[in-house]
Design a protein around this motif. Structure first.
Motif, PDB file in Angstrom:
ATOM      1  N   ASP A   1     -10.799  20.903   7.296  1.00  0.00           N
ATOM      2  CA  ASP A   1     -11.739  21.801   7.971  1.00  0.00           C
ATOM      3  C   ASP A   1     -11.781  23.153   7.269  1.00  0.00           C
ATOM      4  O   ASP A   1     -12.850  23.721   7.043  1.00  0.00           O
TER       5      ASP A   1
ATOM      6  N   LYS B   1      -5.005  16.598   5.520  1.00  0.00           N
ATOM      7  CA  LYS B   1      -5.058  16.534   6.985  1.00  0.00           C
ATOM      8  C   LYS B   1      -6.332  17.148   7.538  1.00  0.00           C
ATOM      9  O   LYS B   1      -6.917  18.029   6.909  1.00  0.00           O
ATOM     10  N   GLY B   2      -6.682  16.745   8.731  1.00  0.00           N
ATOM     11  CA  GLY B   2      -7.882  17.241   9.402  1.00  0.00           C
ATOM     12  C   GLY B   2      -8.034  18.753   9.365  1.00  0.00           C
ATOM     13  O   GLY B   2      -9.026  19.267   8.821  1.00  0.00           O
ATOM     14  N   PRO B   3      -7.066  19.500   9.904  1.00  0.00           N
ATOM     15  CA  PRO B   3      -7.235  20.958   9.965  1.00  0.00           C
ATOM     16  C   PRO B   3      -7.361  21.586   8.574  1.00  0.00           C
ATOM     17  O   PRO B   3      -8.111  22.545   8.392  1.00  0.00           O
TER      18      PRO B   3
ATOM     19  N   GLU C   1       0.833  -1.195   0.000  1.00  0.00           N
ATOM     20  CA  GLU C   1       0.000   0.000   0.000  1.00  0.00           C
ATOM     21  C   GLU C   1       0.866   1.244   0.000  1.00  0.00           C
ATOM     22  O   GLU C   1       0.409   2.335   0.281  1.00  0.00           O
TER      23      GLU C   1
ATOM     24  N   ARG D   1       2.772  14.078  -5.347  1.00  0.00           N
ATOM     25  CA  ARG D   1       2.916  14.413  -3.929  1.00  0.00           C
ATOM     26  C   ARG D   1       3.558  15.788  -3.824  1.00  0.00           C
ATOM     27  O   ARG D   1       4.588  16.055  -4.441  1.00  0.00           O
TER      28      ARG D   1
ATOM     29  N   SER E   1      -0.136  14.858   2.000  1.00  0.00           N
ATOM     30  CA  SER E   1       0.312  14.433   3.326  1.00  0.00           C
ATOM     31  C   SER E   1       1.262  15.443   3.959  1.00  0.00           C
ATOM     32  O   SER E   1       1.372  15.517   5.168  1.00  0.00           O
ATOM     33  N   ALA E   2       1.960  16.232   3.147  1.00  0.00           N
ATOM     34  CA  ALA E   2       2.909  17.195   3.699  1.00  0.00           C
ATOM     35  C   ALA E   2       2.375  18.620   3.598  1.00  0.00           C
ATOM     36  O   ALA E   2       3.105  19.580   3.785  1.00  0.00           O
TER      37      ALA E   2
ATOM     38  N   LEU F   1      -9.080   9.438   1.613  1.00  0.00           N
ATOM     39  CA  LEU F   1      -8.335   9.439   2.871  1.00  0.00           C
ATOM     40  C   LEU F   1      -6.893   9.022   2.644  1.00  0.00           C
ATOM     41  O   LEU F   1      -5.982   9.566   3.242  1.00  0.00           O
ATOM     42  N   SER F   2      -6.681   8.011   1.774  1.00  0.00           N
ATOM     43  CA  SER F   2      -5.308   7.559   1.550  1.00  0.00           C
ATOM     44  C   SER F   2      -5.023   7.464   0.063  1.00  0.00           C
ATOM     45  O   SER F   2      -5.937   7.360  -0.762  1.00  0.00           O
TER      46      SER F   2
ATOM     47  N   LEU G   1     -10.884  23.849   4.102  1.00  0.00           N
ATOM     48  CA  LEU G   1     -11.475  23.720   2.764  1.00  0.00           C
ATOM     49  C   LEU G   1     -12.995  23.680   2.870  1.00  0.00           C
ATOM     50  O   LEU G   1     -13.706  24.157   1.986  1.00  0.00           O
TER      51      LEU G   1
END
Lengths: 624, 624
Positions: free
Chosen positions: A558, A553-555, A465, A485, A520-521, A575-576, A560
């Motif tokens: 939020d 990411k979560g924040p 994965e 990425r 992710s970054a 999510l991934s 967006l």
């Protein structure tokens, strides 16, 4: 309930809470109520050693700052007591300090003649401004500002100041005196005044210098002679005090002042007189920038030191409250005939090693300085300036960090660039210019770096994965899917660069159908980057390419959610990366199957017609 | 081989390579050799429409800049031709532009009286400086500098300039004329000069304004009347030209100039005279900052527009070459009696919609302007200034983006702050101050944000290899292991903050044995952050806590390899968080097993002794 009870009792939750809140602003509350005989004895021992150290240093740094020697002692009394109330470090020794003195001299010399009352009053004004700036920054919790002075810049500043300070004292050592604040001025001064060398001063100074250099390396020898490591270290530390005692004795015995050797001279035997700094608007304006830079540089030095030592004993310091502590110390200096002060590296380390447990040790050292002023000034009168110059040179040379330069060069060229520019500008234009250039260059380099973020097209490591850069790894790819990425937060400085990258990818990959931005970054997407994402989304849509996001990411998600971008997004936010990959592959497979079925159906229809070449040219197919 | 052959042939690889290299600096090479009758007819149609549009706009923007109206026409000739050679956008219409004209007026008014030859020469000097700055930035490939003007700042600037421009023209509309460059000055000017209203001008101006406002909304009505959408749009677009024609006719028929209505007046019927900007050092110094800001603001506007339109047609523009294109255009303006120019929003959009295919359309428009200057100036003489003011007001109001303000407020408070400060400072201090404050505030906010990075302690989602924030998800944790994800590159501004975070964690988690820093979002570790990591490593070691890294990216790991940090690191650098988690769990299990075995062994020993309570108190156990 009495205040004392509220401060010392541990009975109620209310008492504990009250104390914690108060201790944030008056850190003394966190230790004074628990002060005991044991702590007292440890603090007293440390304070005696520090008092012995502070006398020659304070005199020397006052002279370095272009002030009467006694100013250094005045600045080593009330400021220490104030810091013991408001400071959070248990071991920081506050008082005059080399670089701050150098900066003080650089700020005041263009305005007044050194040694005049106006010059001294301006030094108090500088201390007042610096104190106000520090205290206000502390109350506004702006301690993080100091973080913008990067490590390479501070290190470059220390190295360059060390050289500058040593060079400036070299003139005093050989009896020339007075010099500039840039290396060029100093060298020119030395070369043009070489005929003014005063031989008795030179002999005394060089002797003191050689003694100080030798005794610094005498530790192992003393240990070989049978002393314990602790005692050997103690004797080495007392080197400067011994040099002062011996040369003062020699100066008195041989009546050197009569032969033209500069000495500290008569010092009034009274405690620091109260004083009023100048409030002249023009002077305040002239001193504002120097005061700010002195504050920041002094604060950084103090707080780094305090943090390092606190960590060793598992204590914590509060940078914001340190600002208040140093601020009140400088204000105290301003109103007691002093000069700008901050944490002193050498004395703090000695205070720590000598076992100081609470800031009371600093207060006791202040009392010790008071006793010296009252009873021992007649001895100090014979102390040769050249001895002080020698001790400054030796301690200034410890600021020079050549291995640090080499290490930084190997680690990162851009950090080294910031360091080098700081050093060069400090030499050529002085400490203030060096600091500002260093900060400017570090920020510019950081922004430049983030404005051209690293991006990598990734592919799946077969059977896992995991997705990795296709240029570094043998990875599975699909020419209809691009997984990009982005290794940086997306903000205004790199938003357009991202657009360029995506459009470049689009131009290179003819068959592209799906683009996944892997976030992710990405720790931030600001309004400019959002506009760019919207532009990218629209442009890809025009080109029939679907835009997806993955690993947001979560924040960031939020944020967006506060815009309508996700409604417009042609694809999904997965999510991934793996989820994106599998889902898009399924979709493409379904589409291909549907297309194939449609094609078969259409070729069956066409088979009934006479056209012999049903699928070769799409435009012909479209017409049928 | 002839140059033409090398430019047009497709025979050899050498030819193709030569052409591509040359086209980078002379983009005209990428289209001129393929120019044909078809492209010519499309470009000609577009250029006629743009010529009609450019006449009133160029006159109006010259007046807005405080220059004779004809200057606008002069600046609409040679600059367009130069841009068509050096510019990369196929549709950008270069020439005088509202905000640049406003900034020109703001820069020159304090130095010279508007309308004087010295003022005109200073405008050319400004164009020359601006051209040099743009061209040099382009040759040095510094186009990325423009990225530091964030979208909210540009949007705020447009909104505020729109209001400022409209307010400044309002005075001309009611026949007062002349006004300031901040909103306060303008309002004060209007209020104190209300008694000077010239009624004939006011009536004419308001009539033109109403006509322009109505015709902008006439599109749907015209379509209802049976016109095609294209024709309706065309008529709407010609609104300003019609207003100019009608009011000029009225002005001539009613002889309005005799009644005190300001008109453009006589214009010399010859092509732009060659001119020499001033090279006076004092003036050059005064104009340097304005020229830089005009360059950057103009460039941003042009390049955003060009990029947007190029994207629609799948063409690409090169921001660095755009700098050269706009730079040469400004240099051309400087030496042909012009003023600073840049890409014009309204004309570019019209050029695009009208079907311009190559920059030749711009060159044809320049020829059109030349024909107008030579043959139609006698008509323009009667054109009332109030008409131009009305058309500026209408187009300035389109710059005001109130929904953008609301959208930014909802999306991000800090972006909104940058926007608001830009607007307020533009109103109060002018465009230059607004731009600089906006850039400063956006940078400061970005740095502040990155200086306090988001960190999350993560735990394993049961049964998966995924690790998520333990505060957001029900995740598996171990009180001897902390997994700390750092959501930001580590650099000097946040290095100390990271130390604080880790030490805080250490203070809170008594049983901690292993700390893993997850670096998936860390794109950089600079020298200051490296020092902090070394300090953290040393401090954790003192506390018997092992420090590990996980998910360090390739480039970051390469950098760390240049230092000796990895040799000192007490723990491991794991490829994935999952690998770190499983390996450390195994280690702890082994250690616990060993400990248990040791304890059992020791309790067996103790069992032989009479001590009845072998394991209750560790200190007692330690003594045994």
């Amino acid at each position: 309930m009495s205040l004392w009870r509220r401060l010392t009792g541990t009975d109620t939750r209310e008492q504990i809470h009250f104390r914690a809140r108060l201790a944030r602003y008056f850190p003394i509350i966190s230790w004074a109520p628990y002060y005991n005989r044991h702590l007292l004895s440890e603090d007293l021992v440390a304070s005696i050693i520090v008092t012995l150290m502070v006398i020659p240093q304070a005199l020397a740094y006052a002279i370095l700052a272009g002030l009467p020697a006694i100013t250094g002692l005045y600045a080593s009394m009330l400021p220490l007591i104030l810091y013991s109330i408001f400071g959070t470090s248990r071991t920081l020794a506050v008082g005059p300090m080399a670089i701050v003195s150098l900066m003080t001299a650089a700020a005041l010399s263009p305005l007044f003649a050194s040694g005049t009352p106006a010059y001294s009053q301006a030094a108090m004004t500088l201390a007042m401004l610096s104190g106000l700036i520090l205290a206000v920054m502390g109350l506004l919790r702006l301690g993080f500002f100091a973080n913008f002075l990067s490590h390479p810049v501070v290190s470059g500043l220390l190295t360059a100041s060390g050289v500058l300070i040593a060079a400036s004292q070299f003139a005093s050592l050989i009896g020339i005196g007075g010099s500039g604040f840039t290396l060029i001025d100093q060298l020119a001064h030395l070369l043009t005044h070489l005929d003014g060398v005063h031989w008795p001063t030179l002999i005394l100074g060089v002797a003191a210098l050689v003694f100080l250099l030798l005794i610094r390396r005498a530790g192992p020898m003393l240990q070989k002679m049978g002393l314990s490591a602790g005692k050997a270290t103690f004797i080495v530390r007392l080197g400067p005090v011994m040099a002062v005692a011996i040369t003062t004795l020699a100066s008195w015995a041989l009546q050197l002042p009569a032969q033209g050797v500069n000495v500290v001279g008569d010092i009034p035997a009274h405690l620091p007189p109260l004083s009023l700094p100048s409030f002249e608007p023009g002077l305040l304006r002239d001193l504002l920038l120097p005061a700010f830079l002195i504050s920041v540089v002094g604060f950084i030095e103090s707080v780094s030191l305090a943090q390092m030592l606190a960590a060793r004993r598992r204590e914590r310091i509060s940078p914001d409250q340190e600002l208040v502590g140093l601020g009140t110390a400088n204000l105290a200096a301003a109103f007691t005939s002093g000069m700008p002060v901050t944490g002193s590296l050498s004395r703090t380390v000695i205070n720590f090693d000598a076992g100081a447990r609470t800031p009371a040790a600093g207060a006791f050292a202040a009392l010790g300085v008071g006793l010296v002023i009252l009873f021992l000034t007649s001895l100090i009168a014979y102390l040769p300036i050249a001895t002080l110059a020698a001790s400054i040179i030796v301690s200034a040379m410890t600021l020079v960090d050549l291995p640090g330069l080499r290490r930084t060069w190997h680690y990162s060229r851009s950090d080294f660039a910031a360091m080098l520019i700081t050093i060069v500008l400090t030499f050529v234009e002085g400490v203030e210019a060096g600091v500002m250039a260093g900060v400017g260059v570090s920020l510019a380099l950081y922004l430049y770096r983030t404005s051209r973020p690293h991006t990598a097209e990734v592919g799946r490591l077969p059977g896992t994965e995991h997705f990795r850069n296709i240029r570094r790894h043998e990875a599975e790819v699909d020419d209809e899917i691009a997984l990009l990425r982005v290794d940086e937060s997306l903000y205004f400085a790199n938003a357009r660069y991202l657009e360029d990258t995506v459009y470049g990818l689009l131009a290179d990959r003819e068959n592209l159908r799906h683009l996944v931005l892997i976030c992710s970054a990405v720790n931030l997407i600001d309004a400019s980057a959002l506009e760019s994402l919207e532009a990218i989304n629209a442009r890809l849509k025009d080109s029939q390419v679907t835009l997806h996001l993955a690993e947001v990411k979560g924040p960031v998600m939020d944020m967006l959610g506060n815009s309508d971008f996700l409604d417009h997004l042609t694809g999904e936010a997965y999510l991934s990366t793996f989820a994106a990959w599998t889902d898009i592959r399924h979709r493409l497979d379904d589409e291909r199957a549907a297309l194939l079925a449609a094609k078969e159906a259409s070729s069956e229809v066409q088979a009934e017609e006479p056209d012999p070449d049903p699928a070769e040219t799409p435009s012909a197919g479209g017409k049928s």
